[in-house]
Design a protein around this motif. Sequence first.
Motif, PDB file in Angstrom:
ATOM      1  N   SER A   3       1.159  -0.864   0.406  1.00 25.18           N
ATOM      2  CA  SER A   3       0.203  -0.178  -0.019  1.00 25.18           C
ATOM      3  C   SER A   3       0.672   1.541   0.047  1.00 25.18           C
ATOM      4  CB  SER A   3      -0.591   0.355   0.938  1.00 25.18           C
ATOM      5  OG  SER A   3       0.032   0.396   2.503  1.00 25.18           O
ATOM      6  N   GLN A   4      -0.201   2.484  -0.030  1.00 23.98           N
ATOM      7  CA  GLN A   4       0.928   3.262   0.296  1.00 23.98           C
ATOM      8  C   GLN A   4       0.915   4.345   0.853  1.00 23.98           C
ATOM      9  OE1 GLN A   4      -2.224   5.133  -3.579  1.00 23.98           O
ATOM     10  NE2 GLN A   4       0.135   5.880  -4.137  1.00 23.98           N
ATOM     11  N   GLY A 187     -12.574  -5.860  -6.601  1.00 23.50           N
ATOM     12  CA  GLY A 187     -13.257  -4.657  -6.156  1.00 23.50           C
ATOM     13  C   GLY A 187     -12.764  -3.191  -6.075  1.00 23.50           C
ATOM     14  N   THR A 188     -11.233  -3.365  -6.226  1.00 22.68           N
ATOM     15  CA  THR A 188     -10.540  -2.588  -6.567  1.00 22.68           C
ATOM     16  C   THR A 188      -9.930  -1.725  -7.556  1.00 22.68           C
ATOM     17  OG1 THR A 188      -9.134  -3.304  -5.643  1.00 22.68           O
ATOM     18  CG2 THR A 188     -10.667  -2.825  -4.411  1.00 22.68           C
ATOM     19  N   TYR A 189      -9.579  -0.803  -7.580  1.00 24.12           N
ATOM     20  CA  TYR A 189      -8.358  -0.277  -8.547  1.00 24.12           C
ATOM     21  C   TYR A 189      -7.143  -0.829  -7.971  1.00 24.12           C
ATOM     22  CZ  TYR A 189     -11.363   3.310 -10.410  1.00 24.12           C
ATOM     23  OH  TYR A 189     -11.893   4.396 -10.619  1.00 24.12           O
ATOM     24  N   PRO A 190      -6.457  -2.070 -10.139  1.00 17.98           N
ATOM     25  CA  PRO A 190      -5.052  -2.019  -9.439  1.00 17.98           C
ATOM     26  C   PRO A 190      -3.366  -1.663  -9.415  1.00 17.98           C
ATOM     27  CG  PRO A 190      -5.735  -2.835 -11.758  1.00 17.98           C
ATOM     28  CD  PRO A 190      -6.458  -1.462 -10.681  1.00 17.98           C
ATOM     29  N   PHE A 191      -2.845  -1.967  -8.464  1.00 17.93           N
ATOM     30  CA  PHE A 191      -1.829  -1.801  -8.935  1.00 17.93           C
ATOM     31  C   PHE A 191      -0.727  -2.558  -9.962  1.00 17.93           C
ATOM     32  CE2 PHE A 191       2.723  -2.510  -7.511  1.00 17.93           C
ATOM     33  CZ  PHE A 191       3.427  -1.378  -8.320  1.00 17.93           C
ATOM     34  N   ILE A 192       0.146  -1.752 -10.652  1.00 18.01           N
ATOM     35  CA  ILE A 192       0.099  -2.503 -12.106  1.00 18.01           C
ATOM     36  C   ILE A 192       2.074  -2.269 -11.637  1.00 18.01           C
ATOM     37  CG2 ILE A 192       0.006  -2.576 -14.632  1.00 18.01           C
ATOM     38  CD1 ILE A 192      -2.377  -2.004 -14.687  1.00 18.01           C
ATOM     39  N   ASP A 193       2.815  -2.803 -12.050  1.00 18.77           N
ATOM     40  CA  ASP A 193       4.016  -2.959 -11.378  1.00 18.77           C
ATOM     41  C   ASP A 193       4.930  -2.862 -12.496  1.00 18.77           C
ATOM     42  OD1 ASP A 193       7.307  -3.135 -10.387  1.00 18.77           O
ATOM     43  OD2 ASP A 193       6.684  -4.521  -9.474  1.00 18.77           O
ATOM     44  N   GLU A 194       4.644  -1.287 -12.846  1.00 20.98           N
ATOM     45  CA  GLU A 194       5.463  -1.349 -14.781  1.00 20.98           C
ATOM     46  C   GLU A 194       7.360  -1.417 -14.616  1.00 20.98           C
ATOM     47  OE1 GLU A 194       5.258   3.363 -15.218  1.00 20.98           O
ATOM     48  OE2 GLU A 194       4.439   3.179 -13.347  1.00 20.98           O
ATOM     49  N   GLY A 277      -6.045   0.030  -1.710  1.00 15.67           N
ATOM     50  CA  GLY A 277      -5.204   0.773  -1.644  1.00 15.67           C
ATOM     51  C   GLY A 277      -4.572   1.968  -2.599  1.00 15.67           C
ATOM     52  N   PHE A 278      -4.766   1.721  -2.885  1.00 15.41           N
ATOM     53  CA  PHE A 278      -4.435   2.101  -4.492  1.00 15.41           C
ATOM     54  C   PHE A 278      -5.486   3.434  -5.446  1.00 15.41           C
ATOM     55  CE2 PHE A 278      -3.172  -1.641  -4.443  1.00 15.41           C
ATOM     56  CZ  PHE A 278      -1.323  -1.442  -3.928  1.00 15.41           C
TER      57      PHE A 278
END
Length: 291
Positions: A3-4, A187-194, A277-278
Amino acid sequence: MISQAAGGATDRLAQMRSGAANTPVKSTKLADNVYLLQGAGGNMALQTGPDGKVLIDSSFSTAVPHVREALASLSKDPASILINTHWHIDHTDGNEGLHADGFAIYAHRMTRERLAVPQNMKLFGMSLPAAAPGALPTTTFDDQVEIWHNGDTLELVRFDPAHTDTDIWIHFRKANVLHLGDTWFNGTYPFIDEGTGGSIGGMIRANEKALALAGAETKIIPGHGPLGSRAELQKFHDMLASVRDKVGALKAAGASEQEALAKKPTADFDAEWNKGGFGPDMFAGIVYRTL
């Protein structure tokens, strides 16, 4: 999930591990011998039977005592195989402890390569050390492998880079259970590990592969969020595709990243998807940068 959280990289990792130490692991039965396990970190799955336990993902190192308790409560079968869906610490930090318990670790080749050297997660300001030798996968593959275990066939198949460049899915064919790792945040926006090969296009293509495999009755385990269905995965895919198109149109028209974010390209979806969390700007920024 990662999380941030406020603070430096060491503080973030310590906070995540501290939270995991105090979070019990809940089990939900999905089939005769397949269970969903949820606690801190990514969603796990367990298959039991005389051939030995198969566990998918290992959460944080400090969660291992809770994982052990859950495993012991569900079956007296011996440890057999631990499968990593990808390299991220909230899915692999428990590897060393569970390997010591007797689990052989299976993963995509790139997961071992990522874990074997330090990694930098720039978005979170996190520099992670190389994993201990006992945490590294002991069996790896490039494209796919099948495991015949406890009366079922487990298909481990590589996604093209999506959330990361290490992602796989695990399909319990007879039980009709599909674990998608972090290619799905339900159900949430994803984290994408660029930073390790992830992209919005890769996520959408991964979802399309999963949708082609899943049926209406398939129980689908996301990396984060509740157990889901094919219909819910379709909604997630459609949201990703719509945000990609909106951000892509702004970028093609010459908008900078900040100008595109100012247009609020996720606004139509925030009420439903801005629950994790994003946040929308973080997600839309990743979409912009990985188009």
